[in-house]
Design a protein around this motif. Structure first.
Motif, PDB file in Angstrom:
ATOM      1  N   THR A 259     -18.877 -26.996  23.635  1.00 23.71           N
ATOM      2  CA  THR A 259     -18.098 -26.635  24.457  1.00 23.71           C
ATOM      3  C   THR A 259     -17.743 -27.375  25.255  1.00 23.71           C
ATOM      4  O   THR A 259     -18.746 -28.561  25.752  1.00 23.71           O
ATOM      5  CB  THR A 259     -19.103 -25.522  25.688  1.00 23.71           C
ATOM      6  OG1 THR A 259     -18.927 -23.799  25.153  1.00 23.71           O
ATOM      7  CG2 THR A 259     -17.852 -25.906  26.842  1.00 23.71           C
ATOM      8  N   GLY A 260     -16.390 -28.050  25.384  1.00 18.33           N
ATOM      9  CA  GLY A 260     -16.069 -29.491  25.657  1.00 18.33           C
ATOM     10  C   GLY A 260     -15.472 -29.939  27.926  1.00 18.33           C
ATOM     11  O   GLY A 260     -15.039 -28.592  28.271  1.00 18.33           O
ATOM     12  N   ALA A 261     -16.221 -30.455  27.865  1.00 13.75           N
ATOM     13  CA  ALA A 261     -16.648 -30.881  29.297  1.00 13.75           C
ATOM     14  C   ALA A 261     -15.356 -31.726  29.975  1.00 13.75           C
ATOM     15  O   ALA A 261     -15.906 -32.948  29.101  1.00 13.75           O
ATOM     16  CB  ALA A 261     -17.444 -31.556  29.862  1.00 13.75           C
ATOM     17  N   GLN A 262     -14.326 -31.036  30.161  1.00 14.13           N
ATOM     18  CA  GLN A 262     -12.958 -32.497  30.646  1.00 14.13           C
ATOM     19  C   GLN A 262     -13.577 -33.530  31.771  1.00 14.13           C
ATOM     20  O   GLN A 262     -14.131 -33.095  32.298  1.00 14.13           O
ATOM     21  CB  GLN A 262     -12.056 -31.328  31.203  1.00 14.13           C
ATOM     22  CG  GLN A 262     -11.301 -30.873  29.989  1.00 14.13           C
ATOM     23  CD  GLN A 262      -9.841 -30.191  30.245  1.00 14.13           C
ATOM     24  OE1 GLN A 262      -8.954 -30.339  30.513  1.00 14.13           O
ATOM     25  NE2 GLN A 262     -10.167 -28.519  29.816  1.00 14.13           N
ATOM     26  N   LEU A 292     -14.388 -24.115  19.432  1.00 16.29           N
ATOM     27  CA  LEU A 292     -14.171 -24.561  20.517  1.00 16.29           C
ATOM     28  C   LEU A 292     -13.854 -24.427  20.875  1.00 16.29           C
ATOM     29  O   LEU A 292     -12.764 -24.210  21.659  1.00 16.29           O
ATOM     30  CB  LEU A 292     -13.468 -26.093  19.575  1.00 16.29           C
ATOM     31  CG  LEU A 292     -12.453 -27.451  20.335  1.00 16.29           C
ATOM     32  CD1 LEU A 292     -13.719 -28.028  21.410  1.00 16.29           C
ATOM     33  CD2 LEU A 292     -11.764 -28.155  19.341  1.00 16.29           C
ATOM     34  N   GLU A 293     -13.989 -25.088  23.019  1.00 15.84           N
ATOM     35  CA  GLU A 293     -13.893 -24.715  23.759  1.00 15.84           C
ATOM     36  C   GLU A 293     -13.434 -25.680  25.020  1.00 15.84           C
ATOM     37  O   GLU A 293     -14.585 -26.380  24.992  1.00 15.84           O
ATOM     38  CB  GLU A 293     -14.293 -23.479  23.897  1.00 15.84           C
ATOM     39  CG  GLU A 293     -15.302 -23.020  25.137  1.00 15.84           C
ATOM     40  CD  GLU A 293     -15.496 -23.906  26.406  1.00 15.84           C
ATOM     41  OE1 GLU A 293     -14.274 -23.011  26.563  1.00 15.84           O
ATOM     42  OE2 GLU A 293     -16.666 -23.690  26.540  1.00 15.84           O
ATOM     43  N   ILE A 294     -13.112 -25.320  25.696  1.00 15.11           N
ATOM     44  CA  ILE A 294     -13.081 -26.274  26.781  1.00 15.11           C
ATOM     45  C   ILE A 294     -12.536 -25.972  28.336  1.00 15.11           C
ATOM     46  O   ILE A 294     -11.679 -27.118  28.802  1.00 15.11           O
ATOM     47  CB  ILE A 294     -12.266 -27.709  26.824  1.00 15.11           C
ATOM     48  CG1 ILE A 294     -10.395 -27.337  26.155  1.00 15.11           C
ATOM     49  CG2 ILE A 294     -12.303 -28.729  25.657  1.00 15.11           C
ATOM     50  CD1 ILE A 294     -10.121 -28.809  26.391  1.00 15.11           C
ATOM     51  N   GLY A 295     -13.551 -25.358  28.602  1.00 20.74           N
ATOM     52  CA  GLY A 295     -12.854 -24.845  29.637  1.00 20.74           C
ATOM     53  C   GLY A 295     -13.873 -24.896  30.818  1.00 20.74           C
ATOM     54  O   GLY A 295     -14.247 -24.575  31.961  1.00 20.74           O
ATOM     55  N   THR A 296     -14.545 -26.284  30.847  1.00 26.51           N
ATOM     56  CA  THR A 296     -15.310 -26.941  31.451  1.00 26.51           C
ATOM     57  C   THR A 296     -14.716 -28.117  32.185  1.00 26.51           C
ATOM     58  O   THR A 296     -14.138 -29.217  31.790  1.00 26.51           O
ATOM     59  CB  THR A 296     -16.522 -27.274  30.320  1.00 26.51           C
ATOM     60  OG1 THR A 296     -17.987 -26.235  30.630  1.00 26.51           O
ATOM     61  CG2 THR A 296     -17.663 -27.802  31.952  1.00 26.51           C
TER      62      THR A 296
END
Length: 573
Positions: A259-262, A292-296
Motif C-alpha cells: 500500500t503506497g501512501a502518497q 499494489l495500490e496507492i489509496g493513502t
C-alpha cells in the motif's frame, strides 16, 4: 495438480488471541483451506492422491500470519544498503571510518550519498562538516541521519549548494551554524531540502535495485506486506519509489503486497487531492490491487523530538532546565490541516499522519474530528504514526474517532538518543507519557505496527520484544513510561499482523489464519509464547511463505519441512 501443504506439530497464532495447540493448518495452492485438530488429519488426508501432500513438521515452533509493516520506507532502505551505509555504526569514529572506507572503495563516485548515522554519536546530535572533509577530502558528501530528519553535509556539498552565513533558515527547518553563522554541517528537517538543486537524483535503476534488495531483506524478517509511507514525492534523502514498484509489478518481481501512501507536499494546497485520486485510479487500472495500490495520503504534521522540532503543547527546555520559546514545528497550519484531511476523507483517501509530539497528535485528531463532522463515519481507516507523546485527555479520542494508533514499538525503551537528546529537554512528567501503548489499549484504540525502516531496524520480533517489556535486550533500565505501558504478547503480535492488515485494507484476505485467506505465513522458532518475556528477541524467523510458496527458510534445531507421501490409511509413509 495443486499441492496440499499441512503445517502441524506446533502452535498456531491466528492473528488474534491465544495461540491454538494441537491444530493443523491445511493450505491448498495459494490459500488456507482449513484449520482442524491434528487427531482428524489422517481421516481428511486419506482421500488425497498419493504424493500430493507436503507435511511441514513445525516441531514446536509457532505458525503465524506473515508480518505486515504499517510504516516503512522500503525502497529508500534498500537504496541506502547499496550506498554509504552507516546504520551499523555505533560511534562518531565508526561513522567517519565507514565514510572513509566507502570513499576509498568508490573513487569514481562524484557524490557520496547514503545515511544511517545516529544523532547520539555526536555532540548535541550535530555532526560537523570537518569530519567528512577529513574522511573524503574535497568531495561532496550528503548523509541522512538514522531518523531521516537531518542531513550531514561536507564543505564541498555546502559550497555546491551555495549556502553560507547569510542563508536563512527555512520556515520548516534549522541550519546548525558555527560562530560566524556559516553552516556547521548539520541540516535539520526542511533545511535538508536546500540541497535539492545540486544533489544527484536517484536513478530509476538504483531505485529498482533498492526495492529488490529491500524485499529480500524484509521477507527474511517474515514481512509479507507493507505500507510505504512516502510514494509520489521526493524528499531530501528519499527518492520517489513508485516507479520501482510499478516496474516490479510489470516484471513480476513484486512478491509482497504494498500500500503506497502518497506524499503530501506541505508547501502546496488542496489541489493535491484531485491529483492523488487520479493517481489512485491510474495504479488501480494496472489491474493488480492485491500487489499494489496507492489509496493513502501521508501527511507530516511535525518533526522529531531529538532535534526539538516535534510539536509540543509545552515548551522545550534548554540545557540548564529553563523554558525556551520553542514548542517545535507544526508543518501545516492546523486550520489547513483540518481542511485537507476533510477533503481527503470525502474523496475516499486514507490519511496516514506522522504525529510525534503531543500538540501534533492533538492537531491530527482535531483534523479527523473535523472530517467526521463534515462527512460522517467512513471506512477509510485513518492512522497516526509514531505517537511518542500523547496527552492523557487525547488518548480516548482514538477510539471515538476510529483513528488507528500506528506504533513503532522498537523506540519505546530507554536508549542514548532518547536519554541524552530528548528527555532532558522536555518538561517534567513527560517521560511518563512516552509511547503510551498501554493507555491506548485500555481506551479501546485499534493498533497497527511498523518500523519506519531504515530509521530503525525492520525486525518485527525485536519491536515486539520491546512492546512487551519496554526494555531493550541487555539493557539494565526501568520500563520506559512504566510497566503499565507494556503490551501483552498476543496484542503486540496482533498489531503486526491483523492490525496492520486492517490499516492496509487487506484484512479480507491477509493478516489472519482463516479458511480462504492467502497463505502468507511465517514460522517462528522458538515460539515467542514459549519463552520468558525478556527472551522474546531470541525467537527467529525460520520460514516465510507467500501465497503458499516457501520464499525464505533458515535451518533451525526445531523446524524442518519435508515432503511425505500419504498411504491408503492417511498416514505418512
Amino acid at each position: 495438480m495443486t499441492t496440499t501443504r499441512v503445517f502441524h506439530g506446533g502452535s498456531v497464532f491466528t492473528g488474534t488471541g491465544t495461540p491454538l495447540d494441537g491444530q493443523a493448518v491445511i493450505v491448498r495452492g495459494e490459500r488456507i483451506d482449513r484449520i482442524l485438530p491434528e487427531t482428524e488429519l489422517a481421516a481428511v488426508l486419506g482421500a488425497e492422491p498419493e504424493g500430493s501432500v507436503e507435511l511441514i513438521d513445525l516441531r514446536g515452533a509457532l505458525l503465524s500470519p506473515g508480518f505486515q509493516d504499517a510504516h516503512i520506507h522500503a525502497v529508500g532502505g534498500g537504496v541506502e544498503l547499496l550506498q554509504c551505509d552507516l546504520s551499523g555504526t555505533a560511534s562518531a569514529e565508526e561513522a567517519v571510518a565507514a565514510v572513509r572506507a566507502y570513499a576509498e572503495a568508490n573513487p569514481d563516485e562524484e557524490w557520496i550519498l547514503g545515511g544511517g548515522w545516529s544523532m547520539d554519536c555526536f555532540p548535541g546530535g550535530n555532526p560537523a562538516r570537518g569530519l567528512l572533509d577529513a574522511a573524503a577530502p574535497g568531495r561532496p558528501v550528503l548523509l541522512a541521519s538514522r531518523d531521516h530528519h537531518s542531513l550531514w553535509a561536507s564543505t564541498a556539498a555546502i559550497e555546491r549548494a551555495g549556502l553560507g552565513p547569510d542563508t536563512p533558515d527555512p520556515v520548516d527547518g534549522v541550519i546548525v551554524r558555527e560562530e560566524d553563522g556559516s553552516p556547521a554541517g548539520t541540516f535539520h528537517e526542511g533545511a535538508g531540502d536546500l540541497f535539492g538543486d545540486v544533489r544527484p537524483a536517484t536513478s530509476e535503476e538504483l531505485r529498482y535495485r533498492g526495492l529488490l534488495r529491500a524485499q529480500e531483506e524484509l521477507i527474511a524478517l517474515g514481512i509479507t506486506g507493507w505500507q510505504d509511507a512516502m510514494v509520489g514525492g521526493e524528499g531530501a534523502s528519499i527518492a520517489d519509489p513508485l516507479p520501482a514498484y510499478e516496474r516490479a509489478l510489470s516484471e513480476g518481481t513484486l512478491r509482497v503486497h504494498v500500500t503506497g501512501a502518497q506524499w503530501w507536499e506541505r508547501d502546496r494546497g488542496i489541489e493535491q487531492v484531485a491529483h492523488m485520486v487520479a493517481e489512485r485510479q491510474r495504479v488501480a487500472a494496472l489491474g493488480s490491487p492485491e500487489r499494489l495500490e496507492i489509496g493513502t495520503t501521508k501527511i507530516m504534521v511535525d518533526g522529531v523530538a531529538e532535534n526539538h522540532t516535534a510539536a509540543m503543547l509545552t515548551p522545550y527546555r534548554d540545557s540548564h532546565g529553563h523554558d525556551t520559546h520553542n514548542h517545535g514545528l507544526s508543518f501545516i497550519d492546523p486550520a489547513r490541516l483540518r481542511e485537507y484531511v476533510t477533503a481527503l476523507d470525502a474523496a475516499g483517501m486514507q490519511v496516514h499522519m506522522h504525529a510525534l509530539g503531543d500538540r501534533a497528535v492533538r492537531e491530527a485528531l482535531d483534523a479527523l474530528e473535523a472530517a467526521r463532522a463534515a462527512n460522517g463515519p467512513t471506512d477509510n481507516r485513518h492512522h497516526l504514526a509514531h505517537l511518542q507523546i500523547v496527552a492523557e485527555e487525547d488518548v480516548p479520542r482514538f477510539a471515538e474517532l476510529d483513528a488507528v494508533a500506528n506504533l513503532q514499538a522498537l523506540w519505546a525503551t530507554h536508549e542514548d538518543q532518547l536519554d541524552q537528546l530528548t528527555l532532558p529537554f522536555l518538561q517534567e512528567g513527560l517521560e511518563a507519557r512516552q509511547y503510551p501503548f498501554g493507555d491506548l489499549v485500555r481506551a479501546g484504540a485499534r493498533l497497527a505496527a511498523g518500523s519506519d525502516w531504515p530509521v530503525s531496524s525492520a525486525a518485527p520480533l525485536d519491536a515486539i520484544h520491546i512492546a512487551v517489556t519496554r526494555v531493550a535486550p541487555g539493557l539494565d533500565a526501568e520500563p520506559l513510561g512504566g510497566a503499565h505501558q507494556r503490551l501483552d504478547l498476543a496484542t503486540a503480535m496482533a498489531a503486526y499482523t491483523s492490525g496492520s492488515a486492517y490499516v492496509n485494507h487487506r484484512d479480507h484476505d491477509t493478516g489472519h489464519i482463516k479458511p480462504g485467506y492467502r497463505a502468507d505465513l511465517v514460522v517462528l522458532d522458538p515460539s515467542p509464547f514459549d519463552v520468558p518475556a525478556d527472551e522474546i528477541h531470541r525467537s527467529r524467523v525460520a520460514q516465510t511463505w507467500i501465497d503458499g510458496a516457501l520464499v525464505h527458510a533458515v535451518e533451525t534445531a526445531a523446524t524442518t519441512a519435508r515432503t511425505t507421501s500419504i498411504d491408503e490409511e492417511g498416514e505418512p509413509s
